[in-house]
Design a protein around this motif. Structure first.
Motif, PDB file in Angstrom:
ATOM      1  N   LEU A  92       0.861  -1.048   0.378  1.00  0.00           N
ATOM      2  CA  LEU A  92      -0.383  -0.423   0.135  1.00  0.00           C
ATOM      3  C   LEU A  92       0.856   1.238  -0.350  1.00  0.00           C
ATOM      4  CD1 LEU A  92      -2.681  -0.918   2.554  1.00  0.00           C
ATOM      5  CD2 LEU A  92      -3.098  -0.515   0.176  1.00  0.00           C
ATOM      6  N   GLU A  96      -0.484   6.718   2.876  1.00  0.00           N
ATOM      7  CA  GLU A  96      -1.954   6.449   3.331  1.00  0.00           C
ATOM      8  C   GLU A  96      -1.128   5.191   4.655  1.00  0.00           C
ATOM      9  OE1 GLU A  96      -4.733   6.172   2.540  1.00  0.00           O
ATOM     10  OE2 GLU A  96      -4.355   7.967   0.931  1.00  0.00           O
ATOM     11  N   GLY A 100      -2.625   5.988   8.875  1.00  0.00           N
ATOM     12  CA  GLY A 100      -3.349   5.238   9.709  1.00  0.00           C
ATOM     13  C   GLY A 100      -2.531   4.837  11.464  1.00  0.00           C
ATOM     14  N   TYR A 120      -8.016  -0.017   8.907  1.00  0.00           N
ATOM     15  CA  TYR A 120      -7.872   1.576   8.404  1.00  0.00           C
ATOM     16  C   TYR A 120      -7.171   0.588   7.238  1.00  0.00           C
ATOM     17  CZ  TYR A 120      -5.659   5.701   6.479  1.00  0.00           C
ATOM     18  OH  TYR A 120      -5.215   6.613   5.542  1.00  0.00           O
ATOM     19  N   ARG A 121      -7.948   0.665   5.608  1.00  0.00           N
ATOM     20  CA  ARG A 121      -7.663   0.592   4.094  1.00  0.00           C
ATOM     21  C   ARG A 121      -7.564  -1.146   4.213  1.00  0.00           C
ATOM     22  NH1 ARG A 121      -8.073   4.524   0.571  1.00  0.00           N
ATOM     23  NH2 ARG A 121      -8.138   6.828   1.590  1.00  0.00           N
ATOM     24  N   ARG A 122      -8.684  -1.589   5.006  1.00  0.00           N
ATOM     25  CA  ARG A 122      -8.807  -3.233   5.642  1.00  0.00           C
ATOM     26  C   ARG A 122      -7.398  -3.840   5.923  1.00  0.00           C
ATOM     27  NH1 ARG A 122      -9.630  -5.948  -0.443  1.00  0.00           N
ATOM     28  NH2 ARG A 122      -7.517  -4.959  -0.539  1.00  0.00           N
ATOM     29  N   ARG A 140      -3.688  -8.117   8.255  1.00  0.00           N
ATOM     30  CA  ARG A 140      -4.580  -8.101   6.917  1.00  0.00           C
ATOM     31  C   ARG A 140      -5.542  -9.780   7.099  1.00  0.00           C
ATOM     32  NH1 ARG A 140      -2.922  -7.464   1.314  1.00  0.00           N
ATOM     33  NH2 ARG A 140      -3.216  -4.394   2.237  1.00  0.00           N
ATOM     34  N   GLN A 144      -9.289 -10.933   2.984  1.00  0.00           N
ATOM     35  CA  GLN A 144      -9.765 -10.088   2.537  1.00  0.00           C
ATOM     36  C   GLN A 144      -8.454 -10.348   1.284  1.00  0.00           C
ATOM     37  OE1 GLN A 144     -10.846  -6.808   3.419  1.00  0.00           O
ATOM     38  NE2 GLN A 144     -12.732  -7.843   4.746  1.00  0.00           N
TER      39      GLN A 144
END
Length: 144
Positions: A92, A96, A100, A120-122, A140, A144
């Motif tokens: 990512l 970003e 997070g 946050y963002r998956r 994660r 996902q």
């Protein structure tokens, strides 16, 4: 038939995806060293982290990055380091992940306590702190 068995037996073992990620971290983060692998966890070391590990895929998560800092209130350099490492592991953008990670760490305090979990963002982020240090675990989930 026997020749085919000998050919496959002689081929070198393929590194796992988790080991590939650890080697990628080592190549892109200055000062990072890869330690031992035990129980599906690769232990790492870096001057900015008291403890650091990369969790390999299992039933609960696809990857997990755990980093413990040296102070109760982490400095911006530590947050940037965590975001940079997480950007490599979870593919990512670093900016970003910086948002997070700083959001998770800044939520710890008098009202929310010393154990905060956010999504946050998956990614699942769990920030904890004690009287001496703060830590963050980013993972994660498998679906996902």
């Amino acid at each position: 038939m026997m020749a085919a068995v000998c050919v496959f037996a002689a081929s070198p073992a393929r590194a796992t995806r988790c080991e590939d990620i650890a080697n990628q971290l080592k190549g892109q983060v200055d000062g990072l060293k890869i330690g031992i692998t035990a129980a599906n966890i690769i232990y790492l070391s870096h001057p900015m982290a008291k403890e650091m590990s990369l969790g390999c895929p299992n039933r609960k998560y696809s990857n997990e990055l755990y980093i413990k800092g040296f102070s109760r209130k982490p400095k911006p350099e530590f947050i940037a380091f965590v975001a940079g490492a997480a950007a490599i592991v979870f593919t990512l953008p670093k900016d970003e992940l910086t948002k997070g990670v700083s959001s998770c760490i800044s939520r710890m305090g008098l009202f929310r306590g010393d154990d905060v979990s956010i999504r946050y963002r998956r990614l699942d982020m769990n920030c904890t702190r004690t009287k001496a240090d703060a830590a963050i675990a980013i993972s994660r989930s498998v679906d996902q």
